[in-house]
Design an enzyme around this catalytic site. Structure first.
Site, PDB file in Angstrom:
ATOM      1  N   ASP A  48      64.274 -13.286  38.539  1.00 41.59           N
ATOM      2  CA  ASP A  48      64.051 -12.315  37.475  1.00 41.59           C
ATOM      3  C   ASP A  48      65.192 -11.290  37.567  1.00 41.59           C
ATOM      4  O   ASP A  48      65.961 -11.278  38.540  1.00 41.59           O
ATOM      5  CB  ASP A  48      62.683 -11.651  37.686  1.00 41.59           C
ATOM      6  CG  ASP A  48      62.444 -10.488  36.753  1.00 41.59           C
ATOM      7  OD1 ASP A  48      62.670 -10.631  35.536  1.00 41.59           O
ATOM      8  OD2 ASP A  48      62.061  -9.408  37.243  1.00 41.59           O
ATOM      9  N   ASP A  50      65.071  -7.420  35.926  1.00 40.87           N
ATOM     10  CA  ASP A  50      64.602  -6.040  36.071  1.00 40.87           C
ATOM     11  C   ASP A  50      63.657  -5.893  37.255  1.00 40.87           C
ATOM     12  O   ASP A  50      62.682  -6.635  37.395  1.00 40.87           O
ATOM     13  CB  ASP A  50      63.885  -5.592  34.795  1.00 40.87           C
ATOM     14  CG  ASP A  50      64.830  -5.428  33.617  1.00 40.87           C
ATOM     15  OD1 ASP A  50      65.933  -4.906  33.821  1.00 40.87           O
ATOM     16  OD2 ASP A  50      64.461  -5.835  32.498  1.00 40.87           O
ATOM     17  N   ASP A  59      65.672  -1.809  30.146  1.00 40.87           N
ATOM     18  CA  ASP A  59      65.217  -1.252  28.872  1.00 40.87           C
ATOM     19  C   ASP A  59      64.888   0.236  28.997  1.00 40.87           C
ATOM     20  O   ASP A  59      65.108   1.018  28.068  1.00 40.87           O
ATOM     21  CB  ASP A  59      63.970  -1.990  28.378  1.00 40.87           C
ATOM     22  CG  ASP A  59      64.286  -3.368  27.827  1.00 40.87           C
ATOM     23  OD1 ASP A  59      65.474  -3.649  27.569  1.00 40.87           O
ATOM     24  OD2 ASP A  59      63.349  -4.166  27.655  1.00 40.87           O
ATOM     25  N   ASP A 139      63.280 -11.151  30.632  1.00 41.30           N
ATOM     26  CA  ASP A 139      62.895 -10.656  29.312  1.00 41.30           C
ATOM     27  C   ASP A 139      63.749  -9.459  28.906  1.00 41.30           C
ATOM     28  O   ASP A 139      63.375  -8.707  28.010  1.00 41.30           O
ATOM     29  CB  ASP A 139      61.405 -10.272  29.314  1.00 41.30           C
ATOM     30  CG  ASP A 139      60.816 -10.229  27.917  1.00 41.30           C
ATOM     31  OD1 ASP A 139      61.513 -10.628  26.963  1.00 41.30           O
ATOM     32  OD2 ASP A 139      59.654  -9.793  27.761  1.00 41.30           O
ATOM     33  N   ASP A 220      59.057  -9.989  40.387  1.00 42.69           N
ATOM     34  CA  ASP A 220      58.265  -8.788  40.690  1.00 42.69           C
ATOM     35  C   ASP A 220      57.123  -8.557  39.716  1.00 42.69           C
ATOM     36  O   ASP A 220      56.081  -8.034  40.089  1.00 42.69           O
ATOM     37  CB  ASP A 220      59.159  -7.542  40.693  1.00 42.69           C
ATOM     38  CG  ASP A 220      59.554  -7.145  39.277  1.00 42.69           C
ATOM     39  OD1 ASP A 220      58.945  -6.201  38.727  1.00 42.69           O
ATOM     40  OD2 ASP A 220      60.429  -7.806  38.690  1.00 42.69           O
TER      41      ASP A 220
END
Length: 283
Positions: A48, A50, A59, A139, A220
Site C-alpha cells: 500500500d 498512504d 490526500d 487508492d 495498514d
C-alpha cells in the site's frame, strides 16, 4: 491447499486495471521503465502507499496547499462514505480554483516522510532482485505516488503501480478518475484491492508459466484487509501494528477462526518486515 492461495488462481482474459498486453499501458497502471522482469522471481510483494510506504495520507497532505491549509466546511460536507474518489475530485477542483499549481502539489508530496524503516526495506528488496517482484496498489493517485517515488529514487523498484489515474488538463487542474468498478461490498466504489491483487497474480502466473512460492501484502488500512483475505496459508500479511488492517485481522481471527488464512506479521518499522523476509529467503 499446501502453497499460496494464488497457485490455483484462474487466469482472466483481461483483468481490470490493465490494458491488453498487445496494447499500450493505461496511465493508472504505471509500469517500470526497466526491461521485462525475469520470470525466475520466487516471491511477489504488494505494498500500500498512504501510511504504509509514507507516514501520512497524501490526500490529507495536499490540503496544505489550500488557503489557510484547510478546506472550507461546505466542501468537507460533500463527502459520502464509499465515494471518497468523487470527493477528492471536488477537492482537486477547488485547489485549482484557488491557484494551486502542479509544482505546489509536487513539492508537498516530495516532503512526505517515509514510514520508519521503509527505505531500509526498499534497499533490502533491491539487493534481492532474483527473489522479489514488487508491486504497489493504492487508492491515492498516479501523480502523488510518482512524485514521491521519484524523489526518493524508488520508482524502478516497482514492476507495477496500480492506482487511480490523475492527469493535469490544459488549465493546470489535476483530474482524478476512478481506477475501476467492482461488486465488492467491503470496498469504496472506485477500487477493490482484492480484485487488483487477484487479477495481477493470475496474469503474472500465466506470463511466468508457474506460480509464486509466496505472496506478501504490506499495508495498514481497512481497504488493505480485503486483499489480505485472498492470501493463502503460505502467504504473509504484514499489517501495520494497531492500524485498521491489523485490528480487522485480529477481530476476524476471534470471530471466525480459520477465515483469515495467511500468516500475520504485524510491523512497526519496515525493518520488522526485512527480518521476516530474510528468514523466508533463506529457506
Amino acid at each position: 491447499m499446501g502453497d499460496s492461495f494464488f497457485n490455483c488462481c484462474y487466469v482472466p482474459p483481461h483483468p481490470p486495471g490493465e490494458e491488453d498486453p498487445r496494447g499500450p499501458t493505461r496511465s493508472h497502471v504505471m509500469t517500470s521503465h526497466s526491461t521485462r522482469v525475469p520470470s525466475d522471481k520466487r516471491f511477489l510483494i504488494f505494498f500500500d502507499f498512504d501510511e504504509t510506504i509514507v507516514d501520512e495520507t497524501s490526500d490529507d497532505m495536499v490540503v496544505q496547499a489550500a488557503p489557510g491549509q484547510r478546506l472550507p466546511g461546505w466542501l468537507k460536507d460533500t463527502y459520502h462514505p464509499g465515494r471518497y474518489n468523487e470527493y477528492m475530485q471536488r477537492v482537486l477542483a477547488y485547489l485549482a480554483e484557488q491557484g494551486v499549481t502542479e509544482s505546489d502539489m509536487r513539492g508537498i508530496m516530495e516532503k512526505i516522510p517515509a514510514t520508519p524503516g521503509m527505505i531500509t526495506l526498499f534497499q533490502f528488496l533491491r539487493t534481492r532482485p532474483q527473489d522479489f517482484e514488487v508491486a504497489l496498489v493504492s487508492d491515492a493517485n498516479t501523480f502523488f505516488i510518482e512524485s514521491w517515488l521519484r524523489r526518493v529514487g524508488a520508482r524502478q523498484l516497482f514492476h507495477r503501480v496500480f492506482t487511480n489515474p490523475a492527469t493535469f488538463n490544459k488549465d493546470g487542474r489535476l483530474l482524478l478518475r476512478p481506477f475501476h468498478s467492482h461488486d465488492c461490498p467491503r470496498c469504496p466504489d472506485n477500487m477493490c484491492k482484492q480484485v487488483v491483487v487477484r487479477d495481477h497474480v493470475a496474469r503474472r502466473t500465466h506470463e511466468r508459466g508457474r506460480p509464486y512460492q509466496r505472496v506478501f501484502y504490506v499495508g495498514d488500512g481497512a481497504n488493505d484487509f480485503c486483499p489480505a483475505l485472498a492470501l493463502g496459508p503460505r502467504d504473509v500479511a504484514f499489517p501495520r501494528r494497531d492500524f485498521p488492517m491489523h485490528r480487522l485481522i485480529t477481530e476476524t481471527h476471534e470471530a471466525m477462526p480459520g477465515e483469515f488464512k495467511a500468516v500475520t506479521v504485524p510491523w512497526v518499522s519496515g525493518e520488522d518486515v526485512v527480518q521476516r523476509l530474510r528468514k523466508l529467503v533463506a529457506e
